[in-house]
Motif scaffolding. Sequence first.
Motif, PDB file in Angstrom:
ATOM      1  N   GLY A 134      30.996  40.230  44.914  1.00  0.00           N
ATOM      2  CA  GLY A 134      32.043  40.559  43.942  1.00  0.00           C
ATOM      3  C   GLY A 134      33.429  40.653  44.567  1.00  0.00           C
ATOM      4  N   ARG A 176      41.224  34.270  30.229  1.00  0.00           N
ATOM      5  CA  ARG A 176      41.248  32.815  29.956  1.00  0.00           C
ATOM      6  C   ARG A 176      42.432  32.467  29.057  1.00  0.00           C
ATOM      7  NH1 ARG A 176      38.573  28.197  31.584  1.00  0.00           N
ATOM      8  NH2 ARG A 176      36.676  29.422  31.742  1.00  0.00           N
ATOM      9  N   SER A 185      35.783  38.408  36.137  1.00  0.00           N
ATOM     10  CA  SER A 185      34.433  38.801  35.746  1.00  0.00           C
ATOM     11  C   SER A 185      33.776  39.655  36.829  1.00  0.00           C
ATOM     12  CB  SER A 185      33.600  37.538  35.472  1.00  0.00           C
ATOM     13  OG  SER A 185      32.331  37.881  34.997  1.00  0.00           O
ATOM     14  N   GLU A 186      33.939  39.229  38.088  1.00  0.00           N
ATOM     15  CA  GLU A 186      33.368  39.992  39.213  1.00  0.00           C
ATOM     16  C   GLU A 186      33.976  41.395  39.282  1.00  0.00           C
ATOM     17  OE1 GLU A 186      30.895  38.957  40.969  1.00  0.00           O
ATOM     18  OE2 GLU A 186      30.903  36.831  40.431  1.00  0.00           O
ATOM     19  N   LEU A 227      38.918  33.794  45.515  1.00  0.00           N
ATOM     20  CA  LEU A 227      39.350  33.078  44.314  1.00  0.00           C
ATOM     21  C   LEU A 227      40.793  33.419  43.911  1.00  0.00           C
ATOM     22  CD1 LEU A 227      36.056  33.367  42.223  1.00  0.00           C
ATOM     23  CD2 LEU A 227      36.958  31.319  43.321  1.00  0.00           C
ATOM     24  N   VAL A 285      39.291  33.487  36.000  1.00  0.00           N
ATOM     25  CA  VAL A 285      38.361  34.115  35.044  1.00  0.00           C
ATOM     26  C   VAL A 285      37.099  34.599  35.783  1.00  0.00           C
ATOM     27  CG1 VAL A 285      36.892  33.741  33.012  1.00  0.00           C
ATOM     28  CG2 VAL A 285      39.202  32.810  33.044  1.00  0.00           C
ATOM     29  N   THR A 286      36.630  33.808  36.737  1.00  0.00           N
ATOM     30  CA  THR A 286      35.438  34.206  37.500  1.00  0.00           C
ATOM     31  C   THR A 286      35.742  35.440  38.351  1.00  0.00           C
ATOM     32  OG1 THR A 286      34.741  31.901  37.543  1.00  0.00           O
ATOM     33  CG2 THR A 286      33.641  33.370  39.086  1.00  0.00           C
ATOM     34  N   THR A 333      39.345  28.633  35.698  1.00  0.00           N
ATOM     35  CA  THR A 333      37.958  28.995  35.994  1.00  0.00           C
ATOM     36  C   THR A 333      37.897  29.987  37.156  1.00  0.00           C
ATOM     37  OG1 THR A 333      37.345  26.800  35.244  1.00  0.00           O
ATOM     38  CG2 THR A 333      35.656  28.025  36.424  1.00  0.00           C
ATOM     39  N   LYS A 334      38.751  29.768  38.162  1.00  0.00           N
ATOM     40  CA  LYS A 334      38.753  30.656  39.332  1.00  0.00           C
ATOM     41  C   LYS A 334      39.213  32.067  38.960  1.00  0.00           C
ATOM     42  CE  LYS A 334      39.179  27.178  42.911  1.00  0.00           C
ATOM     43  NZ  LYS A 334      40.035  26.565  43.933  1.00  0.00           N
ATOM     44  N   GLY A 354      34.201  37.578  47.051  1.00  0.00           N
ATOM     45  CA  GLY A 354      34.352  36.357  46.255  1.00  0.00           C
ATOM     46  C   GLY A 354      35.646  36.377  45.460  1.00  0.00           C
ATOM     47  N   VAL A 382      40.654  24.161  36.702  1.00  0.00           N
ATOM     48  CA  VAL A 382      40.014  24.754  37.888  1.00  0.00           C
ATOM     49  C   VAL A 382      40.615  26.136  38.171  1.00  0.00           C
ATOM     50  CG1 VAL A 382      39.672  24.518  40.382  1.00  0.00           C
ATOM     51  CG2 VAL A 382      39.327  22.548  38.897  1.00  0.00           C
ATOM     52  N   ARG A 399      36.969  38.569  30.310  1.00  0.00           N
ATOM     53  CA  ARG A 399      36.954  37.145  30.685  1.00  0.00           C
ATOM     54  C   ARG A 399      37.738  36.319  29.678  1.00  0.00           C
ATOM     55  NH1 ARG A 399      30.953  37.431  32.477  1.00  0.00           N
ATOM     56  NH2 ARG A 399      30.275  36.586  30.493  1.00  0.00           N
TER      57      ARG A 399
END
Lengths: 134, 127
Positions: free
Chosen positions: A105, A25, A46-47, A112, A42-43, A39-40, A108, A36, A21
């Motif tokens: 995961g 970033r 992470s998944e 993203l 990185v999220t 954040t998308k 999503g 934004v 992550r």
Amino acid sequence: MTVLLSDQRVVQTSEDVVAVRQAVRLRAVELGFNLVDQTKIVTAASELARNTLQYGGGGQVTIEGIERLGRRGLRLTFEDKGPGIADIEMAMRDGFTTGSGLGLGLSGARRLSNEFQIDSQPGQGTRVVITRWR
Amino acid sequence: MERIPILKMGNFLLVTVQVDMHDRLAMTLQEDLTSKIVATHARGVLIDISALEIVDSFIGRMLADIAAMSRILDAETVVVGMRPAVAITLVELGLSLPGVRTALNVERGMDLLKARIKERLADDGTA
């Protein structure tokens, strides 16, 4: 397409997922992604890193800054040599899981990202490539 | 072992998540919090996530599970301080945190908790 930068991380523990992550970033900031978009991606990372760990039994992530037709983006490749996914179409559905998670995961992470590609063979492992453009 | 601190303030427990949590740390917080609700007879839990740069499906589920568990243990949970970029991403991810009460900041979260607990005590009085 040009590769501007490339970075590789192993994913063997849940601390490694945090490190992925943070590395994603850092690269997103370097490429000038807004908050934004950072954040998308990185999220999504992470998944997918968690999937690599939980379902793939660990693997690696390649983080690349790329440029295509004057546009910059971040391409992430998640690879494992785990059991693979028998039914990709099923695995992509919201809420479908063979584990204990929410089943968000893969679906999503696809939402993203701007580009999403998954290759998996039972017994061979899984490779997921996502790209988000600036 | 690494742990997220839980502070007791009157009837409430206050948790401020200030680190990028790995999954085991999140699970430990969930266990610590439920034990502490029982040990302190807390009526409310306030979780401040203003320092979190992302909430993925795992952290989202942890928040929903804490809310559900504390409800069963007779305590209310409010999650406060979510960053706008995190909220946008969570919804796109497909997670809308059903069952989790949220407030913009700690102050509003405290007000919400107090009001909810008052309401519940009034309900109990008439039952």
